[in-house]
Design an enzyme around this catalytic site. Structure first.
Site, mmCIF file in Angstrom:
data_model
loop_
_atom_site.group_PDB
_atom_site.id
_atom_site.type_symbol
_atom_site.label_atom_id
_atom_site.label_comp_id
_atom_site.label_asym_id
_atom_site.label_seq_id
_atom_site.Cartn_x
_atom_site.Cartn_y
_atom_site.Cartn_z
ATOM 1 N N ASP A 171 24.159 -11.649 4.071
ATOM 2 C CA ASP A 171 24.352 -12.505 3.140
ATOM 3 C C ASP A 171 25.900 -12.956 2.510
ATOM 4 O O ASP A 171 26.509 -13.533 2.355
ATOM 5 C CB ASP A 171 23.407 -11.913 1.246
ATOM 6 N N LEU A 206 1.009 -1.345 -0.519
ATOM 7 C CA LEU A 206 -0.375 0.120 -0.036
ATOM 8 C C LEU A 206 1.201 1.133 -0.101
ATOM 9 O O LEU A 206 -0.270 2.122 0.203
ATOM 10 C CB LEU A 206 -0.793 0.055 1.029
ATOM 11 N N CYS A 207 1.911 1.100 -0.392
ATOM 12 C CA CYS A 207 2.908 2.255 -0.622
ATOM 13 C C CYS A 207 2.477 2.400 -2.036
ATOM 14 O O CYS A 207 3.059 2.370 -2.426
ATOM 15 C CB CYS A 207 4.633 1.863 0.050
ATOM 16 N N HIS A 208 2.778 3.896 -1.581
ATOM 17 C CA HIS A 208 3.021 5.055 -2.650
ATOM 18 C C HIS A 208 4.464 5.219 -4.031
ATOM 19 O O HIS A 208 5.107 5.481 -2.541
ATOM 20 C CB HIS A 208 2.044 6.507 -2.402
ATOM 21 N N MET A 267 9.018 4.187 5.198
ATOM 22 C CA MET A 267 8.664 3.319 4.478
ATOM 23 C C MET A 267 10.564 2.935 3.356
ATOM 24 O O MET A 267 10.751 2.154 3.679
ATOM 25 C CB MET A 267 7.614 2.529 3.927
ATOM 26 N N GLU A 268 10.212 3.980 2.786
ATOM 27 C CA GLU A 268 11.581 3.923 2.130
ATOM 28 C C GLU A 268 12.986 3.111 2.676
ATOM 29 O O GLU A 268 13.598 2.784 2.760
ATOM 30 C CB GLU A 268 11.909 5.108 0.750
#
Length: 166
Positions: free
Chosen positions: A128, A77-79, A113-114
């Site tokens: 990793d 739901l992120c723009h 969020m980014e």
């Protein structure tokens, strides 16, 4: 909590993307951090660029930038936002690497969020790169440290009352 309290839920309970078309365009920033805990000898290898897979930190920096750019593709739901600047830094501790990411844009919604996705991606990349020498490494403490811009204003974790816990 009812659906009228949740911005991403319609009255029928289904998820939707919030309408941000009427929001003001402002400069928005977010800073996030996270930690990769490992043995001191592995920290030495990371910062000496002496890992079997190669130099972890430049790879993790590019991965973080890519992660920030791809956030709306993996968080439903992120723009999508035009990201103007992404800064990725690594701090060395005795048994950890701290990742800090700052993301900046001019847009109608924030970039928390980014920043979180970038930190997570960097931490996963370091994991990793070191798993051949420490399969027991741990990623912890991913959080937003501060944000600025937008209707809700600026805040920082240092603003939070002690009664609110971590």
């Amino acid at each position: 909590m009812t659906s009228e309290n949740l911005t991403h839920v319609r009255e029928d309970g289904s998820a939707h993307m919030v309408d941000v078309t009427e929001k003001a365009v402002t400069t928005r920033t977010a800073i996030a951090e996270g930690f990769i805990y490992t043995r001191p000898d592995v920290i030495e290898k990371i910062f000496d660029a002496d890992l079997p897979k190669g130099d972890a930190l430049p790879v993790a920096r590019v991965a973080a930038i890519m992660g920030a750019k791809k956030t709306p593709e993996i968080i439903p739901l992120c723009h999508p936002l035009p990201l103007g600047k992404i800064t990725v830094d690594f701090d060395r501790g005795d048994n950890y690497v701290r990742v800090e990411v700052s993301v900046k844009t001019r847009g109608v919604t924030g970039v928390e969020m980014e920043a979180l996705t970038a930190v997570s991606t960097a931490a996963l990349t370091v994991f990793d790169m070191i798993k051949a020498v420490d399969k027991y490494a741990v990623i912890e403490g991913i959080r937003v440290l501060e944000k600025s811009g937008g209707k809700s204003g600026d805040w920082s974790v240092t603003d939070k009352p002690a009664s609110e816990g971590k």
